[in-house]
Scaffold this active site. Sequence first.
Site, short mmCIF file in Angstrom:
data_model
loop_
_atom_site.label_atom_id
_atom_site.label_comp_id
_atom_site.label_asym_id
_atom_site.label_seq_id
_atom_site.Cartn_x
_atom_site.Cartn_y
_atom_site.Cartn_z
N LYS A 197 76.85 27.59 75.49
CA LYS A 197 77.10 26.31 76.16
C LYS A 197 77.33 25.26 75.07
O LYS A 197 76.44 24.98 74.26
CB LYS A 197 75.91 25.92 77.04
CG LYS A 197 76.12 24.61 77.81
CD LYS A 197 74.92 24.33 78.69
CE LYS A 197 75.08 23.05 79.47
NZ LYS A 197 73.89 22.75 80.32
N LYS A 249 80.43 28.25 78.54
CA LYS A 249 80.67 26.98 79.21
C LYS A 249 81.00 25.93 78.16
O LYS A 249 80.23 25.79 77.21
CB LYS A 249 79.42 26.56 79.99
CG LYS A 249 79.54 25.24 80.73
CD LYS A 249 78.24 24.90 81.47
CE LYS A 249 78.37 23.60 82.21
NZ LYS A 249 77.13 23.22 82.92
#
Length: 325
Positions: A197, A249
């Site tokens: 992320k 992400k």
Amino acid sequence: MTPPVVRPRRLRTTPALRRMVAETAVRPGQLVLPLFVREGISAPVPVSSMPGVVQHSRSSLLKAAHEAASLGLGGLMLFGIPESKDATGSGGIDPAGILNLAITDVVAEVGDALTVMSDLCLDEFTDHGHCGVLTPDGRVDNDRTLAAYAQMALAQAESGVDMVGPSGMMDGQVGVVRAALDAAEHQDVGILAYSAKYASAFFGPFREAVSSSLIGDRRTYQQDPANALEGVREALLDVEQGADVVMVKPALGYLDVIRRVRDAVTVPVAAYNVSGEYAMVEAAAANGWIDREPAIVEALTSIHRAGADVILTYWAAEAARLLDR
């Protein structure tokens, strides 16, 4: 001039032929719809930076969940927005907190048809907006935060969730959550690890969607966008610690990382088509600069082509209809 013998265009001649030889096809069952549920409202509240996305009431959330089930989506990812916040994010641990109540609501309604997932992070519940507990000098305390994640995981498991999504990028978060779940005999609750992320500029609209209190950034715990190998390392660590699915992400700016992670692990790989990616397409389409529906399908196809088995996207419900044409 000698005419070419090999003509790849032959396989592009008709729509039926193109469909027949397509290398990549996104199915509705691979799509997960993120949904926001807000405490203390009786009707959905639009998110201005994400046209078509709302903060749901508990009742409107169930309507959206039923629609997702009817479309054959793979699952839902739930985010909770409390009326009040504190320094430790206690609302995320409280069994009567909005996210835990929403999990129970949705599981009771559509739990047989959808995988019900929940965000396991404190940022929606803290008054400072960070993903963990802070030290006196304002730094995120990794290990105290892990203890809170363990409690939050148990609260979500007791609420009936199928899969938790630790998203705070704390070192060791997957191992701590797995141990806590197993010790409490929740061995069947899965973990979708937000493994790679990144500290991305494309999260901006999401912060409106969850009414974030954050001032500053999360660069001391989310990954540097310049680093790809680090994303693979994080994914491998999460697999070692018990992750059932690992995720990258954002998605569109990190297709290379998705591919590297897909090549490195043997568990399913997810990717989150984030709020800023959604908002850019919606804004460009609203201005007539791109053809909206083909752009949605192309974006999701590119994420799957890069190696994502599962895609979290705010277009999930609409994409299911587009893919069925």
